[in-house]
Design a protein around this motif. Structure first.
Motif, PDB file in Angstrom:
ATOM      1  N   GLN A  68     -15.194  -1.851  -1.210  1.00 17.63           N
ATOM      2  CA  GLN A  68     -16.004  -1.036  -2.125  1.00 17.63           C
ATOM      3  C   GLN A  68     -15.614   0.430  -2.023  1.00 17.63           C
ATOM      4  O   GLN A  68     -15.511   1.129  -3.025  1.00 17.63           O
ATOM      5  N   LEU A  69     -15.392   0.890  -0.802  1.00 16.37           N
ATOM      6  CA  LEU A  69     -15.025   2.278  -0.560  1.00 16.37           C
ATOM      7  C   LEU A  69     -13.724   2.632  -1.274  1.00 16.37           C
ATOM      8  O   LEU A  69     -13.592   3.697  -1.863  1.00 16.37           O
ATOM      9  N   MET A  70     -12.757   1.738  -1.247  1.00 14.05           N
ATOM     10  CA  MET A  70     -11.461   2.006  -1.879  1.00 14.05           C
ATOM     11  C   MET A  70     -11.548   1.991  -3.404  1.00 14.05           C
ATOM     12  O   MET A  70     -10.663   2.507  -4.073  1.00 14.05           O
ATOM     13  N   ARG A  71     -12.619   1.433  -3.951  1.00  8.37           N
ATOM     14  CA  ARG A  71     -12.782   1.409  -5.410  1.00  8.37           C
ATOM     15  C   ARG A  71     -13.546   2.617  -5.943  1.00  8.37           C
ATOM     16  O   ARG A  71     -13.670   2.789  -7.152  1.00  8.37           O
ATOM     17  N   LEU A  72     -14.062   3.468  -5.057  1.00 11.54           N
ATOM     18  CA  LEU A  72     -14.777   4.653  -5.518  1.00 11.54           C
ATOM     19  C   LEU A  72     -13.817   5.578  -6.259  1.00 11.54           C
ATOM     20  O   LEU A  72     -12.665   5.729  -5.851  1.00 11.54           O
ATOM     21  N   PRO A  73     -14.270   6.211  -7.335  1.00  9.57           N
ATOM     22  CA  PRO A  73     -13.388   7.125  -8.058  1.00  9.57           C
ATOM     23  C   PRO A  73     -12.997   8.314  -7.184  1.00  9.57           C
ATOM     24  O   PRO A  73     -13.834   8.941  -6.564  1.00  9.57           O
ATOM     25  N   ASP A  74     -11.710   8.580  -7.106  1.00 12.12           N
ATOM     26  CA  ASP A  74     -11.182   9.689  -6.316  1.00 12.12           C
ATOM     27  C   ASP A  74      -9.829  10.062  -6.897  1.00 12.12           C
ATOM     28  O   ASP A  74      -8.847   9.365  -6.687  1.00 12.12           O
ATOM     29  N   ALA A  75      -9.778  11.173  -7.634  1.00 11.90           N
ATOM     30  CA  ALA A  75      -8.527  11.575  -8.286  1.00 11.90           C
ATOM     31  C   ALA A  75      -7.441  11.921  -7.275  1.00 11.90           C
ATOM     32  O   ALA A  75      -6.257  11.878  -7.582  1.00 11.90           O
ATOM     33  N   ALA A  76      -7.847  12.274  -6.028  1.00 12.33           N
ATOM     34  CA  ALA A  76      -6.865  12.632  -5.011  1.00 12.33           C
ATOM     35  C   ALA A  76      -6.239  11.398  -4.356  1.00 12.33           C
ATOM     36  O   ALA A  76      -5.235  11.520  -3.666  1.00 12.33           O
ATOM     37  N   PHE A  77      -6.843  10.216  -4.573  1.00  9.85           N
ATOM     38  CA  PHE A  77      -6.262   9.023  -3.977  1.00  9.85           C
ATOM     39  C   PHE A  77      -6.631   7.793  -4.793  1.00  9.85           C
ATOM     40  O   PHE A  77      -7.787   7.394  -4.845  1.00  9.85           O
ATOM     41  N   HIS A  84      -2.134  15.784  -8.360  1.00 11.45           N
ATOM     42  CA  HIS A  84      -0.842  16.440  -8.183  1.00 11.45           C
ATOM     43  C   HIS A  84       0.339  15.581  -8.629  1.00 11.45           C
ATOM     44  O   HIS A  84       1.484  16.014  -8.524  1.00 11.45           O
ATOM     45  N   GLN A  85       0.044  14.357  -9.075  1.00 13.31           N
ATOM     46  CA  GLN A  85       1.083  13.425  -9.534  1.00 13.31           C
ATOM     47  C   GLN A  85       2.140  13.195  -8.455  1.00 13.31           C
ATOM     48  O   GLN A  85       3.342  13.301  -8.686  1.00 13.31           O
ATOM     49  N   LEU A  86       1.647  12.865  -7.237  1.00 13.73           N
ATOM     50  CA  LEU A  86       2.520  12.629  -6.088  1.00 13.73           C
ATOM     51  C   LEU A  86       2.088  11.369  -5.345  1.00 13.73           C
ATOM     52  O   LEU A  86       0.913  10.999  -5.387  1.00 13.73           O
ATOM     53  N   TYR A  96      -4.004  12.581   1.894  1.00 17.03           N
ATOM     54  CA  TYR A  96      -3.053  13.674   1.704  1.00 17.03           C
ATOM     55  C   TYR A  96      -1.904  13.217   0.821  1.00 17.03           C
ATOM     56  O   TYR A  96      -1.580  12.041   0.741  1.00 17.03           O
ATOM     57  N   SER A  97      -1.300  14.208   0.153  1.00 14.91           N
ATOM     58  CA  SER A  97      -0.114  13.951  -0.674  1.00 14.91           C
ATOM     59  C   SER A  97       1.108  13.853   0.222  1.00 14.91           C
ATOM     60  O   SER A  97       1.145  14.418   1.309  1.00 14.91           O
ATOM     61  N   LEU A  98       2.108  13.143  -0.264  1.00 14.68           N
ATOM     62  CA  LEU A  98       3.384  13.009   0.464  1.00 14.68           C
ATOM     63  C   LEU A  98       4.471  13.763  -0.276  1.00 14.68           C
ATOM     64  O   LEU A  98       4.446  13.815  -1.505  1.00 14.68           O
ATOM     65  N   PRO A  99       5.428  14.356   0.385  1.00 15.96           N
ATOM     66  CA  PRO A  99       5.555  14.415   1.840  1.00 15.96           C
ATOM     67  C   PRO A  99       4.490  15.350   2.412  1.00 15.96           C
ATOM     68  O   PRO A  99       4.121  16.343   1.801  1.00 15.96           O
ATOM     69  N   GLN A 100       4.061  15.031   3.613  1.00 22.84           N
ATOM     70  CA  GLN A 100       3.003  15.790   4.269  1.00 22.84           C
ATOM     71  C   GLN A 100       3.588  17.013   4.965  1.00 22.84           C
ATOM     72  O   GLN A 100       4.593  16.923   5.657  1.00 22.84           O
ATOM     73  N   GLU A 101       2.961  18.168   4.764  1.00 19.75           N
ATOM     74  CA  GLU A 101       3.416  19.399   5.393  1.00 19.75           C
ATOM     75  C   GLU A 101       2.955  19.440   6.852  1.00 19.75           C
ATOM     76  O   GLU A 101       1.969  18.795   7.218  1.00 19.75           O
TER      77      GLU A 101
END
Length: 155
Positions: A63-72, A105-107, A129-134
């Motif tokens: 359920q948690l993974m189905r929550l709306p989240d534009a970052a992931f 970020h389209q990453l 986090y986006s990849l590649p990770q800083e």
């Protein structure tokens, strides 16, 4: 009770409180951090003497993974393994790594989470986090996960 150090003060999100979820969240320029406590409704049937009810972790995480989240988005489990967490009951927790996509970020993106069941509560600590990770983002995530602590329950 559990605690974790976030890079900035976490804000309380009451959007999920009706479903038994307490959510604290904060972000940096590279990472999103969440601390969730899930207290599901107890079963409708009575427990037998000595029977202990434990929340369905797999169902909640799905359920948690189905929550709306534009970052992931587009979560796919890559690995899951036990980790040592001395202050947790039993000294163990589960750590999982998901691959996905950062729509903002389209990453390509990743999400790491550590979860622990304590009685009828499920504690989940997440970092996406986006990849590649800083390098700074790597350090922030390591610090976040290294500060998870549980206080012994008081009788």
């Amino acid at each position: 009770m559990a605690s974790v150090h976030m890079p900035y003060a976490g804000s309380y999100d009451d959007e999920l409180s009706s479903s038994g979820v307490t959510l604290f969240t904060t972000s940096t320029s590279d990472n999103n951090f969440d601390a969730l406590v899930f207290v599901p409704a107890p079963p409708a049937y009575p427990l037998k003497p000595g029977q202990v009810w434990v929340p369905n972790v797999e169902q909640f995480l799905a359920q948690l993974m189905r929550l709306p989240d534009a970052a992931f988005t587009k979560a796919k489990l890559k690995t899951s393994f036990p980790v040592t967490l001395p202050s947790a009951p039993g000294g163990r927790a589960m750590h999982q790594l998901y691959s996905g996509f950062d729509e903002q970020h389209q990453l390509p993106a990743a999400l790491e989470l550590t979860w622990v069941v304590v009685g009828a509560k499920l504690y989940v600590f997440r970092c996406s986090y986006s990849l590649p990770q800083e390098q700074e983002a790597i350090e922030d995530a390591k610090h976040f996960f290294s500060t998870i602590a549980f206080k012994p329950s008081q009788p």
